[in-house]
Structures are given as structure tokens and as C-alpha cells.
Motif scaffolding. Structure first.
Motif, mmCIF file in Angstrom:
data_model
loop_
_atom_site.group_PDB
_atom_site.id
_atom_site.type_symbol
_atom_site.label_atom_id
_atom_site.label_comp_id
_atom_site.label_asym_id
_atom_site.label_seq_id
_atom_site.Cartn_x
_atom_site.Cartn_y
_atom_site.Cartn_z
ATOM 1 N N LEU A 23 -15.630 31.108 7.252
ATOM 2 C CA LEU A 23 -15.658 32.705 6.611
ATOM 3 C C LEU A 23 -15.523 32.789 5.110
ATOM 4 O O LEU A 23 -16.174 33.511 4.541
ATOM 5 N N LYS A 24 -14.888 31.628 4.597
ATOM 6 C CA LYS A 24 -14.731 31.393 3.193
ATOM 7 C C LYS A 24 -16.335 31.370 2.643
ATOM 8 O O LYS A 24 -16.397 31.936 1.438
ATOM 9 N N LYS A 25 -16.881 30.689 3.145
ATOM 10 C CA LYS A 25 -18.400 30.538 2.756
ATOM 11 C C LYS A 25 -19.323 31.728 2.733
ATOM 12 O O LYS A 25 -19.799 32.226 1.804
ATOM 13 N N LYS A 26 -18.965 32.314 4.118
ATOM 14 C CA LYS A 26 -19.701 33.694 4.221
ATOM 15 C C LYS A 26 -19.487 34.665 3.245
ATOM 16 O O LYS A 26 -20.229 35.414 2.617
ATOM 17 N N ARG A 27 -17.954 34.638 3.077
ATOM 18 C CA ARG A 27 -17.545 35.968 2.030
ATOM 19 C C ARG A 27 -17.623 35.394 0.612
ATOM 20 O O ARG A 27 -17.215 36.304 -0.075
ATOM 21 N N ASN A 28 -17.890 34.254 0.431
ATOM 22 C CA ASN A 28 -18.020 33.726 -1.139
ATOM 23 C C ASN A 28 -16.602 34.283 -1.707
ATOM 24 O O ASN A 28 -16.375 34.490 -2.533
ATOM 25 N N ALA A 29 -15.610 33.514 -0.968
ATOM 26 C CA ALA A 29 -14.103 33.611 -1.109
ATOM 27 C C ALA A 29 -13.632 32.303 -1.726
ATOM 28 O O ALA A 29 -14.178 31.073 -1.460
ATOM 29 N N ILE A 30 -12.460 32.515 -2.422
ATOM 30 C CA ILE A 30 -11.378 31.343 -2.853
ATOM 31 C C ILE A 30 -10.053 31.634 -2.268
ATOM 32 O O ILE A 30 -9.736 32.613 -2.179
ATOM 33 N N ILE A 31 -9.471 30.558 -1.692
ATOM 34 C CA ILE A 31 -8.006 30.593 -1.261
ATOM 35 C C ILE A 31 -7.239 30.112 -2.162
ATOM 36 O O ILE A 31 -7.424 29.050 -2.772
ATOM 37 N N LEU A 32 -6.261 30.812 -2.860
ATOM 38 C CA LEU A 32 -5.337 30.368 -3.903
ATOM 39 C C LEU A 32 -4.102 30.254 -3.227
ATOM 40 O O LEU A 32 -3.440 31.237 -2.370
ATOM 41 N N ALA A 33 -3.165 29.137 -3.319
ATOM 42 C CA ALA A 33 -2.072 29.176 -2.668
ATOM 43 C C ALA A 33 -0.712 28.571 -3.794
ATOM 44 O O ALA A 33 -0.887 28.005 -4.346
ATOM 45 N N HIS A 34 0.421 29.530 -3.720
ATOM 46 C CA HIS A 34 1.419 29.052 -4.418
ATOM 47 C C HIS A 34 2.046 27.706 -3.823
ATOM 48 O O HIS A 34 2.157 27.516 -2.392
ATOM 49 N N ASN A 35 2.646 27.275 -4.642
ATOM 50 C CA ASN A 35 3.407 25.858 -4.347
ATOM 51 C C ASN A 35 4.557 25.826 -3.130
ATOM 52 O O ASN A 35 5.099 24.895 -2.567
ATOM 53 N N TYR A 36 4.989 27.082 -2.922
ATOM 54 C CA TYR A 36 5.879 27.267 -1.882
ATOM 55 C C TYR A 36 5.431 27.681 -0.546
ATOM 56 O O TYR A 36 6.101 27.971 0.349
ATOM 57 N N GLN A 37 3.999 27.828 -0.357
ATOM 58 C CA GLN A 37 3.316 28.095 0.978
ATOM 59 C C GLN A 37 3.629 27.007 2.124
ATOM 60 O O GLN A 37 3.663 25.658 1.654
ATOM 61 N N ILE A 38 3.178 27.202 3.309
ATOM 62 C CA ILE A 38 3.887 26.428 4.368
ATOM 63 C C ILE A 38 2.608 25.249 4.042
ATOM 64 O O ILE A 38 1.368 25.353 3.555
ATOM 65 N N PRO A 39 2.725 23.935 4.471
ATOM 66 C CA PRO A 39 1.816 22.837 4.509
ATOM 67 C C PRO A 39 0.492 23.178 4.867
ATOM 68 O O PRO A 39 -0.475 22.828 4.139
ATOM 69 N N GLU A 40 0.455 23.831 5.947
ATOM 70 C CA GLU A 40 -1.101 24.103 6.485
ATOM 71 C C GLU A 40 -1.859 24.912 5.556
ATOM 72 O O GLU A 40 -3.219 24.673 5.519
ATOM 73 N N ILE A 41 -1.361 25.775 4.950
ATOM 74 C CA ILE A 41 -1.910 26.734 3.888
ATOM 75 C C ILE A 41 -2.330 25.888 2.574
ATOM 76 O O ILE A 41 -3.434 25.904 2.113
ATOM 77 N N GLN A 42 -1.243 25.212 2.186
ATOM 78 C CA GLN A 42 -1.435 24.443 0.953
ATOM 79 C C GLN A 42 -2.813 23.585 1.186
ATOM 80 O O GLN A 42 -3.441 23.548 0.279
ATOM 81 N N ASP A 43 -2.602 22.832 2.491
ATOM 82 C CA ASP A 43 -3.706 21.905 2.869
ATOM 83 C C ASP A 43 -5.218 22.589 2.738
ATOM 84 O O ASP A 43 -6.433 21.776 2.495
ATOM 85 N N ILE A 44 -5.175 23.721 3.213
ATOM 86 C CA ILE A 44 -6.760 24.333 3.137
ATOM 87 C C ILE A 44 -7.025 25.263 2.101
ATOM 88 O O ILE A 44 -8.247 25.604 2.026
ATOM 89 N N ALA A 45 -6.183 25.362 1.223
ATOM 90 C CA ALA A 45 -6.518 26.077 -0.141
ATOM 91 C C ALA A 45 -7.325 25.526 -1.122
ATOM 92 O O ALA A 45 -7.485 24.315 -1.015
ATOM 93 N N ASP A 46 -8.101 26.240 -1.954
ATOM 94 C CA ASP A 46 -8.863 25.502 -2.898
ATOM 95 C C ASP A 46 -8.009 25.191 -4.108
ATOM 96 O O ASP A 46 -8.262 24.370 -4.788
ATOM 97 N N PHE A 47 -7.174 25.843 -4.472
ATOM 98 C CA PHE A 47 -5.937 25.819 -5.408
ATOM 99 C C PHE A 47 -4.666 26.062 -5.071
ATOM 100 O O PHE A 47 -4.427 27.166 -4.487
ATOM 101 N N VAL A 48 -3.999 24.856 -5.541
ATOM 102 C CA VAL A 48 -2.400 25.174 -4.907
ATOM 103 C C VAL A 48 -1.777 25.022 -6.414
ATOM 104 O O VAL A 48 -2.007 24.092 -7.377
#
Ligand code: 13P
Ligand code: SF4
Length: 324
Positions: A23-48
Motif C-alpha cells: 500500500l505504501k508503494k501504491k500510495r507513494n507514501a512514507i511512514i515516519l515513526a517517533h522513538n516511543y512507538q511500539i517495536p513493530e511500528i518502528q521496524d516497519i517505518a521508513d524513518f524513526v
């Protein structure tokens, strides 16, 4: 019944990560995650990263969609610096107790009491409050932002009183402090830190400037009661940088526990001890992999700051981005 239907609408957990990436590719999206996010979100993000780093990533991306895995004021900041992009937050209820301690009307009233003062707002504020401010700052650059203001100017600093007191001490400036605090960091008090210094004499101490122990720790360092060369007051990003460079093997970390995932991942040979296991920001933890998937699938929930507010809030934010 409703829960069962919702489950049917979602792919099984094992496929979620792949589906998010597609979906990220289809939408031309990036995922930004703050350092306090749960591990699964940090691991999938483009930038933490920290608030400053994530705002910078938002400002320079050429993606069409920014999914902000953090709290609402962070998504608002991204919307202000990128008004033409779609900024999403996977859960609209992800707020911030510190940002909630002051609203625009309260700030206007404070300004009326000190008409010639310069207003410095920590980034943990709503867009309306930023629009009433002269400068924005994050924990990384608060001292440098205040140092950039002519010395004869009085300063109103908001909303975090612990960070404000720290900046006041570092800069020697006359600063009026708004009595706001973050419910997670305020509980990290001097007693907690002093107890841990006895328990872990060889550890370095990494302390976020929002913590309730910050001012006392600075005095204790000066009085020689806690080691000067082992105590560091740092933003979340500063902590990750410091942990990599330091030769210490053990660190006590006084901030939200989400940062431990990144610290451990980047430094597997070192030991990180949370100053408090219960330092958990429930707002940051509202973002889950399922909500991230739904956010990209349905382009929800869009965070759009009204133009008349965004136009006024942009200048203080740009000042913040320019000062490191
Ligand atoms: P940082 O800018 O250090 O990431 O802090 C943001 C925050 O909300 C701390 O509670
Ligand atoms: Fe706000 Fe505190 Fe949560 Fe940071 S940890 S987002 S300051 S409530």
C-alpha cells in the motif's frame, strides 16, 4: 458480531506487514515513526526519530502521503511544513498531555501580561498555540533557539516547565515558565534517579529534559553528588547518538520506555535499564500495525491545519528547523 466482521475485513497479521509495504508503494507514501512507538511500528517505518528529525524528514520528502506514527501535534507540524501533502495519523485520539496544558486563548492572555516578551514554544503544542508563538523548539535545540534571541529580550517559555528550567539554567536568561508538564516524564523524579545511581554505579545516565528530575540532577551534578561525566541530558535522538559513541556498557534511561527498542537494536552488546518500567505514554502506544494498515488503505485520518493558522505557525516552525 461487529468485531468478527472487522476481523474478516483485515488480512491475517502475518500478511499485514507485506500489505502495508504494498500500500505504501501504491500510495507513494512514507511512514515516519517517533522513538516511543511500539517495536513493530518502528521496524516497519521508513524513518524513526525524535520530533526534530521527523519534522525535517517531513519537510524534505517527495512522497505524496506521510503517515505519522506519533502523536497529533507531530502530524500537525508535518501538515504545516508540507501543506500540499496528505498527512495521516492512524489514530486521531493519539494526543499529548503536555500539549493539552495550554491553549491559544491562555497564551494570548499570558502575552498580554508581558507585551514585549518573545514567545518560545516547545514543539509539543497545538498548531493554534504555535501560530501565537515567535519561535518553536524541540528538546534537541531549545538551548540554541533561546541563545539566538537578543539578550535584552524577556522570554515566555511554554509549555514544559522542566525543559524551561533546564534552558534557563543553561542560558542564564530571564525566562517566564508556563507550569505545564508531561504526565509520563514528571513522574521520573530526583528520588528515582538517586536510587538508581546507587544501584548502578558504573552506568551512564541518559535523561530527557522533560523529566521531573532534570533541574535537581543539574544541581546535584554541580554539587558533585552525581557524576558529571556520567550524566547526560538529551533528546531521544541525542540518546541514540550518545549510546552508540560511548564506551560505557550500561545505561540508565530516563524517558518513555519505547526508546529502549531502538537503543537495544542499535547496540546489542550494551545494557539499557529503564529508569521506570511504567514510563509509558499511552498516546504513543495507540498506533498499532492494524491501524497503520487501515490508515494507508482508507487514507485516514487526515490531519489538515486550516490555512490561516498554518500560515502563522509556519514561521516559528521554520526557525526551529533552521537552528540545530
Ligand atoms: P523528543 O523530541 O526528544 O523526541 O521528545 C518528544 C516527546 O514527546 C517527549 O515526550
Ligand atoms: Fe506528550 Fe508526554 Fe506522550 Fe511525549 S511522552 S507525547 S510529552 S504525553
Amino acid at each position: 458480531m461487529i468485531k468478527e466482521m472487522a476481523t474478516l475485513l483485515q488480512p491475517p497479521q502475518s500478511n499485514l506487514v507485506e500489505d502495508i509495504l504494498a500500500l505504501k508503494k501504491k500510495r507513494n507514501a512514507i511512514i515516519l515513526a517517533h522513538n516511543y512507538q511500539i517495536p513493530e511500528i518502528q521496524d516497519i517505518a521508513d524513518f524513526v526519530g525524535d520530533s526534530l528529525g521527523l519534522s525535517r524528514q517531513a519537510a524534505k520528502t517527495d512522497a505524496d502521503v506521510i503517515v505519522f506514527c506519533g502523536v497529533h501535534f507531530m502530524a500537525e507540524t508535518a501538515s504545516i511544513v508540507c501543506p500540499d501533502k496528505t498527512v495521516l495519523i492512524p489514530d486521531l485520539k493519539a494526543g499529548c498531555s503536555l500539549a493539552d496544558t495550554i491553549n491559544a486563548e491562555q497564551l494570548r492572555e499570558w502575552k498580554r501580561q508581558y507585551p514585549s516578551a518573545v514567545v518560545v514554544s516547545y514543539v509539543n503544542t497545538t498548531a493554534e498555540v504555535k501560530a501565537e508563538s515567535d519561535y518553536c523548539c524541540t528538546s534537541t535545540n531549545a538551548v540554541n533557539v533561546v541563545n539566538s534571541i537578543p539578550r535584552d529580550k524577556e522570554i515566555l517559555f511554554l509549555p514544559d516547565m522542566f525543559l524551561g528550567a533546564y534552558v534557563q539554567k543553561k542560558t542564564g536568561r530571564k525566562i517566564h515558565l508556563w507550569p505545564g508538564e508531561c504526565h509520563v516524564h514528571a513522574k521520573l523524579d530526583p528520588q528515582t534517579v538517586l536510587g538508581l545511581i546507587e544501584k548502578y554505579p558504573d552506568a551512564e545516565f541518559l535523561i530527557h529534559p522533560e523529566c521531573g528530575c532534570v533541574t535537581n540532577c543539574m544541581y546535584l551534578v554541580e554539587e558533585g553528588k552525581i557524576p558529571k561525566d556520567g550524566t547526560f541530558i538529551l533528546s531521544t535522538e541525542g540518546m541514540t547518538r550518545h549510546a552508540k559513541q560511548s564506551s560505557a556498557k550500561e545505561f540508565v534511561v530516563a524517558t518513555e520506555t519505547g526508546i529502549l527498542h531502538r537503543l537495544k537494536k542499535e547496540n546489542p552488546q550494551k545494557k539499557f535499564i529503564p529508569a521506570s518500567e511504567s514510563a509509558i505514554c499511552e498516546y504513543m502506544k495507540m498506533i498499532t500495525v492494524e491501524k497503520l494498515y487501515a490508515s494507508l488503505r482508507d487514507l485516514k485520518f487526515e490531519v489538515k491545519v486550516p490555512k490561516h493558522i498554518a500560515d502563522r505557525a509556519r514561521l516559528p516552525i521554520e526557525m526551529m528547523l533552521a537552528i540545530s
